[in-house]
Design an enzyme around this catalytic site. Structure first.
Site, PDB file in Angstrom:
ATOM      1  N   LYS A 110       0.817  -1.212   0.000  1.00 54.63           N
ATOM      2  CA  LYS A 110       0.000   0.000   0.000  1.00 54.63           C
ATOM      3  C   LYS A 110       0.855   1.268   0.000  1.00 54.63           C
ATOM      4  CE  LYS A 110      -4.271  -2.069   1.499  1.00 54.63           C
ATOM      5  NZ  LYS A 110      -3.844  -3.479   1.716  1.00 54.63           N
TER       6      LYS A 110
HETATM    7  C1  LIG Z   1      -4.440  -4.596   1.132  1.00 53.99           C
HETATM    8  C2  LIG Z   1      -3.657  -5.849   0.997  1.00 53.99           C
HETATM    9  C3  LIG Z   1      -4.014  -6.849   0.063  1.00 53.99           C
HETATM   10  C4  LIG Z   1      -5.263  -6.768  -0.802  1.00 53.99           C
HETATM   11  O1  LIG Z   1      -5.201  -5.722  -1.724  1.00 53.99           O
HETATM   12  P1  LIG Z   1      -6.546  -5.212  -2.440  1.00 53.99           P
HETATM   13  O2  LIG Z   1      -6.139  -4.044  -3.250  1.00 53.99           O
HETATM   14  O3  LIG Z   1      -7.470  -4.862  -1.320  1.00 53.99           O
HETATM   15  O4  LIG Z   1      -7.050  -6.338  -3.255  1.00 53.99           O
HETATM   16  C5  LIG Z   1      -3.197  -7.963  -0.052  1.00 53.99           C
HETATM   17  N1  LIG Z   1      -2.091  -8.119   0.719  1.00 53.99           N
HETATM   18  C6  LIG Z   1      -1.722  -7.194   1.625  1.00 53.99           C
HETATM   19  C7  LIG Z   1      -0.499  -7.437   2.441  1.00 53.99           C
HETATM   20  C8  LIG Z   1      -2.482  -6.023   1.793  1.00 53.99           C
HETATM   21  O5  LIG Z   1      -2.104  -5.110   2.694  1.00 53.99           O
END
Ligand SMILES: *Cc1c(COP(=O)(O)O)cnc(C)c1O
Length: 463
Positions: A110
């Protein structure tokens, strides 16, 4: 480029406006009015660029109201705190590739979007002399990435609610050790659902929302999706120069459909032959997997798992896919989503399922399989996967079928040491940056799960 709503009820808006918007006023999601399909010569020009140069070239298709030079500066600033020179390195493990998306400040993917969003917010706020207060609830990754995105930034304060003592220790420390004066960690005596309910009810108080200029940074933000498209291009170029190939498959561990939707758009731009199929990997919260395989998009209870950032049922970006699936038909999208809001289910026909399967292959991976994959993949390749990445790798191996395969590594294993140690039957070494967190001073407020108390706190500290 102008932006429209998936439900058709919004005047066209500029990129800069989308940055601060969540939903469109008609309840739809914001999408660009067209997705450029690149020519051979355009793609050729992108091949040898650095990550930051590549990001600039891709963003230029979508951002026409920020000067190129300014956009370049923002990108440079956004990625200066990454520990890897390539930002998202592609490494080989066994006979697959891992796209490491965890070299940012909070060790999960993120950061790639939120580091960019933070600098973008600051620039646009300074231009117009506006101030905002960001409010959100987190069960872990999003909160820390949002905090690191805006800590120390001018004209922004951030309030993040997390359930007190109910997020992993590393995840909590990543938030509470940020002591910048514009960051407020609210540890709520309750569950993550309580935190979300409080945030939701505060946003519904429109007068309060307006007075404090409250803003959210959730995964439907268009600028986040745009920033995530870049690494799909990057992975394609890096793998095809090594393998001398022109087609790959990409496996994506999915919760909110944000990351994989960015992949879907990158595939539209690059052409379907280059990214042959996206592999949509879910944990036991499998609504998206049931959609791809059986045309059954119906809501069930959320089940807590060892890949908590994917413990999601309603995938907030799904509506964007639906819009493209229906040939950019806003009426059809609106009708379907309104029906879903009432009936909590959408059923797709056999013909529709066949079309979905041209974009995605999907499987759901349970917790036992996730644990096994962490152990077996380590024994076979020496590479340690985090539980989210393990879901993607398990699904990816199932559907490799002779294609060069890249799996997105969405978090570093040190973010989930309890689970990873249990799977491996030994304790992994934590990176020194994470180990250091245990000795840093912390800043957080403990509050009861009470909306009024949270509002009072915000009203005292908001800028
Ligand atoms: C947020 C997250 C996901 C999922 O991502 P999306 O965009 O919600 O599909 C997968 N793995 C980790 C470690 C995350 O923080």
């Amino acid at each position: 480029m102008k932006y429209v709503s998936t439900r058709g009820g919004m005047e066209k808006i500029d990129f800069k406006i989308t940055v601060f918007e969540g939903l469109a006023p008609d309840g739809g999601l914001i999408v660009p009015e067209s997705i450029p399909e690149l020519s051979e010569s355009e793609i050729e020009k992108l091949k040898r660029l650095s990550y930051q140069e590549l990001a600039l070239e891709i963003f230029k298709y979508y951002v026409s109201d920020i000067k190129e030079q300014d956009l370049r500066t923002l990108i440079k600033e956004a990625y200066k705190n990454f520990r890897a020179k390539d930002i998202t390195p592609v490494v080989k493990a066994g006979d697959i590739y891992i796209l490491e998306l965890f070299h940012g400040p909070t060790w999960a993917f993120k950061d790639i979007a939120l580091q960019f969003l933070g600098v973008l917010f600051e620039k646009l706020l300074l231009e117009t002399d506006k101030k905002i207060n960001i409010l959100g609830a987190t069960s872990g990754d999003t909160g820390s990435a949002a905090i690191y995105g805006v800590k120390g930034k001018k004209n922004i304060a951030i309030f993040i609610l997390h359930p007190y003592k109910k997020v992993s220790e590393v995840q909590a420390l990543m938030m509470t050790t940020v002591t910048d004066p514009n960051v407020y960690n609210l540890a709520i005596e309750g569950t993550f659902d309580d935190c979300q309910a409080i945030v939701k009810s505060i946003f519904m108080d429109l007068e309060f929302k307006k007075r404090y200029r409250l803003t959210s940074v959730n995964s439907i933000n268009w600028a986040r999706i745009m920033a995530q498209m870049v690494y799909y291009f990057w992975a394609y170029f890096r793998i095809c120069e090594k393998e001398k190939c022109d087609s790959i498959r990409v496996s994506v561990p999915t919760g909110n459909f944000g990351d994989i939707f960015a992949g879907y758009l990158a595939r539209k731009m690059l052409g379907e032959k280059r990214i042959e199929r996206l592999i949509l990997a879910t944990n036991e919260n499998d609504i998206l997997c049931r959609f791809v395989n059986n045309g059954d998009y119906s809501l069930r209870e959320v089940k807590p798992t060892i890949s908590p950032s994917m413990d999601i049922q309603v995938a907030s970006n799904f509506e964007r896919y639906l819009y493209y699936f229906y040939g950019e038909n806003p009426q059809k999208t609106k009708d379907t989503m309104e029906r879903f809001a009432k009936e909590k289910t959408i059923k797709f026909s056999e013909q529709e399922i066949d079309r979905v399967k041209k974009d995605f292959l999907s499987t759901s991976v349970n917790q036992k399989e996730t644990m096994e994959t962490i152990k077996e993949f380590y024994e076979e390749t020496g590479y340690i996967l985090d539980p989210h990445t393990a879901v993607g790798v398990r699904a990816g191996l199932k559907f490799k079928e002779g294609y060069p395969l890249v799996c997105l590594a969405t978090a570093h294993p040190a973010k989930f040491p309890e689970t990873v140690n249990k799977a491996l039957e030994f304790s992994i070494k934590l990176p020194k940056e994470i180990e250091k967190l245990y000795n840093l001073p912390q800043k957080f407020e403990i509050l009861p799960a009470d909306t009024e108390k949270v509002k009072t706190f915000i009203s005292q500290k908001a800028i």
